[in-house]
Write an enzyme that holds these catalytic residues in place. Structure first.
Site, PDB file in Angstrom:
ATOM      1  N   THR A  42       0.820  -1.213   0.000  1.00  0.00           N
ATOM      2  CA  THR A  42       0.000   0.000   0.000  1.00  0.00           C
ATOM      3  C   THR A  42       0.851   1.259   0.000  1.00  0.00           C
ATOM      4  OG1 THR A  42      -1.804  -1.101   1.144  1.00  0.00           O
ATOM      5  CG2 THR A  42      -1.750   1.283   1.292  1.00  0.00           C
ATOM      6  N   CYS A  43       1.834   1.326   0.888  1.00  0.00           N
ATOM      7  CA  CYS A  43       2.586   2.572   1.050  1.00  0.00           C
ATOM      8  C   CYS A  43       3.231   3.014  -0.253  1.00  0.00           C
ATOM      9  CB  CYS A  43       3.643   2.387   2.141  1.00  0.00           C
ATOM     10  SG  CYS A  43       4.722   3.798   2.312  1.00  0.00           S
ATOM     11  N   CYS A  48       1.246   6.152   0.922  1.00  0.00           N
ATOM     12  CA  CYS A  48       2.113   7.249   1.378  1.00  0.00           C
ATOM     13  C   CYS A  48       2.932   7.905   0.266  1.00  0.00           C
ATOM     14  CB  CYS A  48       3.124   6.759   2.415  1.00  0.00           C
ATOM     15  SG  CYS A  48       2.611   5.384   3.419  1.00  0.00           S
ATOM     16  N   LYS A  51       0.860   9.526  -2.679  1.00  0.00           N
ATOM     17  CA  LYS A  51       0.098  10.611  -2.025  1.00  0.00           C
ATOM     18  C   LYS A  51       0.995  11.820  -1.774  1.00  0.00           C
ATOM     19  CE  LYS A  51       0.513  11.145   1.938  1.00  0.00           C
ATOM     20  NZ  LYS A  51      -0.029  10.363   3.046  1.00  0.00           N
ATOM     21  N   TYR A 178      -7.169  10.808   8.230  1.00  0.00           N
ATOM     22  CA  TYR A 178      -5.939  11.090   7.469  1.00  0.00           C
ATOM     23  C   TYR A 178      -6.225  11.307   5.982  1.00  0.00           C
ATOM     24  CZ  TYR A 178      -2.714   9.356  11.121  1.00  0.00           C
ATOM     25  OH  TYR A 178      -1.972   9.172  12.244  1.00  0.00           O
ATOM     26  N   ILE A 179      -6.850  10.276   5.398  1.00  0.00           N
ATOM     27  CA  ILE A 179      -6.980  10.290   3.934  1.00  0.00           C
ATOM     28  C   ILE A 179      -7.894  11.424   3.496  1.00  0.00           C
ATOM     29  CG2 ILE A 179      -7.811   8.927   1.964  1.00  0.00           C
ATOM     30  CD1 ILE A 179      -6.779   6.421   3.407  1.00  0.00           C
ATOM     31  N   GLU A 182      -5.970  14.733   3.805  1.00  0.00           N
ATOM     32  CA  GLU A 182      -4.863  14.835   2.857  1.00  0.00           C
ATOM     33  C   GLU A 182      -5.383  15.055   1.438  1.00  0.00           C
ATOM     34  OE1 GLU A 182      -1.517  12.327   5.369  1.00  0.00           O
ATOM     35  OE2 GLU A 182      -2.486  11.319   3.694  1.00  0.00           O
ATOM     36  N   ASP A 304      -0.564  -3.837   9.163  1.00  0.00           N
ATOM     37  CA  ASP A 304      -1.950  -3.394   9.324  1.00  0.00           C
ATOM     38  C   ASP A 304      -2.928  -4.539   9.578  1.00  0.00           C
ATOM     39  OD1 ASP A 304      -0.956  -0.913   8.849  1.00  0.00           O
ATOM     40  OD2 ASP A 304      -2.065  -0.536   7.001  1.00  0.00           O
ATOM     41  N   THR A 312       3.270   2.651   8.216  1.00  0.00           N
ATOM     42  CA  THR A 312       4.327   1.919   7.522  1.00  0.00           C
ATOM     43  C   THR A 312       5.567   1.663   8.383  1.00  0.00           C
ATOM     44  OG1 THR A 312       3.588   2.727   5.404  1.00  0.00           O
ATOM     45  CG2 THR A 312       5.890   2.057   5.527  1.00  0.00           C
ATOM     46  N   HIS A 437      18.531  30.475  13.898  1.00  0.00           N
ATOM     47  CA  HIS A 437      17.756  31.611  13.446  1.00  0.00           C
ATOM     48  C   HIS A 437      18.156  32.033  12.033  1.00  0.00           C
ATOM     49  CE1 HIS A 437      15.367  35.225  14.007  1.00  0.00           C
ATOM     50  NE2 HIS A 437      16.355  35.916  13.489  1.00  0.00           N
ATOM     51  N   GLU A 442      13.023  27.001  15.375  1.00  0.00           N
ATOM     52  CA  GLU A 442      13.576  27.634  16.577  1.00  0.00           C
ATOM     53  C   GLU A 442      12.488  27.899  17.631  1.00  0.00           C
ATOM     54  OE1 GLU A 442      15.099  31.732  16.249  1.00  0.00           O
ATOM     55  OE2 GLU A 442      14.014  31.914  14.354  1.00  0.00           O
TER      56      GLU A 442
HETATM   57  P1  NDP Z   1      -9.068   7.277   9.679  1.00  0.00           P
HETATM   58  O1  NDP Z   1      -9.188   6.211  10.675  1.00  0.00           O
HETATM   59  O2  NDP Z   1      -7.941   8.243   9.748  1.00  0.00           O
HETATM   60  O3  NDP Z   1     -10.414   8.134   9.668  1.00  0.00           O
HETATM   61  C1  NDP Z   1     -11.645   7.506   9.464  1.00  0.00           C
HETATM   62  C2  NDP Z   1     -12.708   8.543   9.337  1.00  0.00           C
HETATM   63  O4  NDP Z   1     -13.887   7.950   8.854  1.00  0.00           O
HETATM   64  C3  NDP Z   1     -13.039   9.209  10.646  1.00  0.00           C
HETATM   65  O5  NDP Z   1     -13.298  10.568  10.399  1.00  0.00           O
HETATM   66  C4  NDP Z   1     -14.281   8.477  11.104  1.00  0.00           C
HETATM   67  O6  NDP Z   1     -15.191   9.300  11.789  1.00  0.00           O
HETATM   68  C5  NDP Z   1     -14.941   8.113   9.791  1.00  0.00           C
HETATM   69  N1  NDP Z   1     -15.649   6.836   9.833  1.00  0.00           N
HETATM   70  C6  NDP Z   1     -15.225   5.678  10.357  1.00  0.00           C
HETATM   71  N2  NDP Z   1     -16.135   4.720  10.172  1.00  0.00           N
HETATM   72  C7  NDP Z   1     -17.167   5.267   9.502  1.00  0.00           C
HETATM   73  C8  NDP Z   1     -18.406   4.782   9.021  1.00  0.00           C
HETATM   74  N3  NDP Z   1     -18.770   3.531   9.186  1.00  0.00           N
HETATM   75  N4  NDP Z   1     -19.223   5.650   8.386  1.00  0.00           N
HETATM   76  C9  NDP Z   1     -18.858   6.927   8.195  1.00  0.00           C
HETATM   77  N5  NDP Z   1     -17.702   7.443   8.641  1.00  0.00           N
HETATM   78  C10 NDP Z   1     -16.857   6.620   9.283  1.00  0.00           C
HETATM   79  O7  NDP Z   1      -9.126   6.506   8.270  1.00  0.00           O
HETATM   80  P2  NDP Z   1      -8.553   6.844   6.825  1.00  0.00           P
HETATM   81  O8  NDP Z   1      -9.377   6.055   5.909  1.00  0.00           O
HETATM   82  O9  NDP Z   1      -8.413   8.306   6.612  1.00  0.00           O
HETATM   83  O10 NDP Z   1      -7.089   6.223   6.894  1.00  0.00           O
HETATM   84  C11 NDP Z   1      -6.924   4.832   7.181  1.00  0.00           C
HETATM   85  C12 NDP Z   1      -5.626   4.590   7.904  1.00  0.00           C
HETATM   86  O11 NDP Z   1      -4.558   4.755   6.997  1.00  0.00           O
HETATM   87  C13 NDP Z   1      -5.348   5.566   9.036  1.00  0.00           C
HETATM   88  O12 NDP Z   1      -5.835   5.081  10.243  1.00  0.00           O
HETATM   89  C14 NDP Z   1      -3.862   5.674   9.052  1.00  0.00           C
HETATM   90  O13 NDP Z   1      -3.339   4.762   9.957  1.00  0.00           O
HETATM   91  C15 NDP Z   1      -3.434   5.293   7.647  1.00  0.00           C
HETATM   92  N6  NDP Z   1      -2.971   6.484   6.926  1.00  0.00           N
HETATM   93  C16 NDP Z   1      -1.903   7.173   7.424  1.00  0.00           C
HETATM   94  C17 NDP Z   1      -1.446   8.292   6.778  1.00  0.00           C
HETATM   95  C18 NDP Z   1      -0.296   9.049   7.358  1.00  0.00           C
HETATM   96  O14 NDP Z   1       0.405   8.492   8.199  1.00  0.00           O
HETATM   97  N7  NDP Z   1      -0.080  10.307   6.967  1.00  0.00           N
HETATM   98  C19 NDP Z   1      -2.073   8.785   5.554  1.00  0.00           C
HETATM   99  C20 NDP Z   1      -3.205   8.010   5.140  1.00  0.00           C
HETATM  100  C21 NDP Z   1      -3.623   6.901   5.805  1.00  0.00           C
HETATM  101  P3  NDP Z   1     -15.092   9.675  13.346  1.00  0.00           P
HETATM  102  O15 NDP Z   1     -13.688  10.060  13.648  1.00  0.00           O
HETATM  103  O16 NDP Z   1     -16.038  10.770  13.468  1.00  0.00           O
HETATM  104  O17 NDP Z   1     -15.462   8.436  14.071  1.00  0.00           O
END
Ligand code: NDP
Length: 448
Positions: A42-43, A48, A51, A178-179, A182, A304, A312, A437, A442
């Protein structure tokens, strides 16, 4: 002579699987890795790495705008989605080849087929061939989850975002993690109209509240719309190849792309876990002990698919620890404390340790230092966007419990500062360090 075909059979050539396979082979194990799609996981292939390239590509719109105050004028600056997309995809090919070469150089056999567990030491390949191994390592990762509502199949996940035929004019993103954040930043930067829709009124649950608020304010100012406490009723295809998106019983909103980013689940379907009696938890994650061993002695799992920390570098550490433990007689566990993380939103967020809320709950007596400033470059470019750095310390010792940043280059800066937090340093150690600086970093040694 071993009674097995392999010492180790790895299922999944992503970050964790590749590391485990390579290092185990370097310790003398006979290793094969099965991958149903592309080496890299995936990464590298659809996460990652591509992206981050999209984030860079998207950020040029602000950079070009900011350039004006630095004396630059641009004529006919245009963005070409297909050029960026295709260049990213060719870079993914390069990395896919590099990962493949590394495995081959370590004499790891790569089998580009889906594999299913048929017993504690046995795996069946898609071609029908069965192979045996002393150990099996499951490193198949996670997969995007789509909430169940009519038309959800018309929505995309992050997997498909890297292959879009054209840049969408209107994007609706489900989720606030996250996704979602981003890709909201990416499409906003590239000129699309973006709406983020979340089921609660919280974005980036788990991050420090002040930073989340700051990102929300900046994102709103940039024109990203948010709908909170909102659920999807249905999505319908339109004749013009777009979609009508129905939410909260209201009139439909049109979109060219609907991206579902509501979390990722362990990818255990069709893996044959039941054939060997491998246990999973209520979220479908494979249950493992501190050495990544499942309830079946010969079967391990990393990354995962175990849903410990979906990052990752953590999967890589788990893969390394597995190889050290099983093939180098050097039992290793992974330390999950103080793992730095970042959200590549625009601006990015970076964080290590406890949030203010968590620190208050766990320690009660804490102090919070913060710096709310406009980066020099932003000030010069007339960009109002302000950065926020926060340091949370234990009140008496001033030992740092958490460090949280939002602002340009925050992940680059925090990675270095995270070493100090992990080492258990105090604020005094930061105060004793002379500022570099002029820099944004800083601010970390100038907290008052
Ligand atoms: P996240 O877990 O970050 O966020 C999930 C979001 O979806 C939350 O806002 C949550 O709402 C909502 N949600 C969860 N379940 C439901 C549902 N059944 N119906 C509607 N909304 C829902 O997931 P992502 O998909 O953004 O990313 C997946 C994983 O990938 C992350 O956990 C992360 O570990 C990894 N990732 C890491 C990145 C990085 O390190 N920069 C970048 C991209 C992905 P609420 O919070 O309100 O419950």
């Amino acid at each position: 002579m071993s009674k097995y075909d392999y010492d180790l059979f790895v299922i999944g050539a992503g970050s964790g699987g590749t590391r485990a396979a390579r290092v185990s082979a370097s310790y003398g194990a006979k290793v094969a890795v099965a991958e149903e799609y592309r080496v890299g996981g995936t990464c590298v292939i659809r996460g990652c790495v591509p992206k981050k390239m999209l984030v860079y590509g998207s950020h040029f719109s602000e950079d070009l705008e900011d350039g004006k105050n630095f004396g630059w004028t641009w004529q006919n600056a245009k963005f070409d989605w297909t050029k960026l997309r295709d260049h990213i995809l060719s870079d993914v090919d390069r990395l896919n080849n590099a990962y493949t070469e590394t495995l081959k150089n370590h004499d790891v056999e790569i089998i580009l087929e889906r594999a299913e567990i048929v017993g504690p030491h046995e795996v069946k390949l898609a071609s029908g061939k069965t192979v045996t191994a002393k150990y099996i390592l499951i490193a198949v990762g996670a997969w995007p989850v789509k909430p169940d509502f009519p038309g959800s199949e018309l929505a995309q996940t992050s997997n498909e975002m890297f292959h879009l035929e054209k840049l969408p004019k209107k994007v609706i993103i489900a989720g606030g993690g996250y996704i979602a954040n981003e890709f909201a930043g990416i499409f906003n930067g590239l000129g699309s109209e973006v709406t983020v829709v979340n089921r609660s009124d919280v974005i980036l649950r788990g991050y420090d509240e002040s930073l989340r608020d700051r990102l929300l304010q900046i994102s709103l100012a940039k024109g990203i719309s948010y709908k909170f406490n909102c659920t999807f009723d249905k999505i319908e295809q339109r004749d013009d190849s777009g979609f009508d998106v129905y939410m909260d019983g209201k009139d439909p909103v049109q979109a060219d792309v609907v991206l579902i980013a509501t979390g990722r689940s362990p990818k255990i379907q069709g893996l044959g876990l039941e054939n060997a009696g491998v246990e999973t938890n209520e979220k479908g994650a494979i249950k493992v002990d501190e050495y990544s061993r499942t309830n079946v002695d010969s079967i391990y799992a990393v990354g995962d698919v175990t849903d410990r920390v979906q990052l990752t570098p953590v999967a890589i550490r788990e893969g390394q620890a597995f190889a050290d433990t099983v093939f180098n007689n050097d039992p290793k566990t992974v330390d999950y404390s103080c793992i730095p993380s970042a959200v590549f939103s625009q601006p990015p967020i970076a964080s290590v340790g406890l949030t203010e809320g968590e620190a208050r709950t766990q320690y009660g007596n804490i102090k919070v230092y913060s710096s709310d400033f406009r980066a020099m470059r932003n000030a010069f470019a007339d960009r109002p966007e302000r950065s926020l750095y926060k340091m949370i310390v234990e009140a008496t010792s001033e030992k740092i419990l958490g460090l949280h940043m939002i602002g340009p280059d925050a992940p680059e800066i925090l990675q270095a500062a995270a070493i100090a937090v992990k080492a258990g340093l105090t604020k005094q150690a930061f105060d004793d360090t002379v500022a570099l600086h002029p820099s944004m970093a800083e601010e970390l040694v100038l907290f008052k």
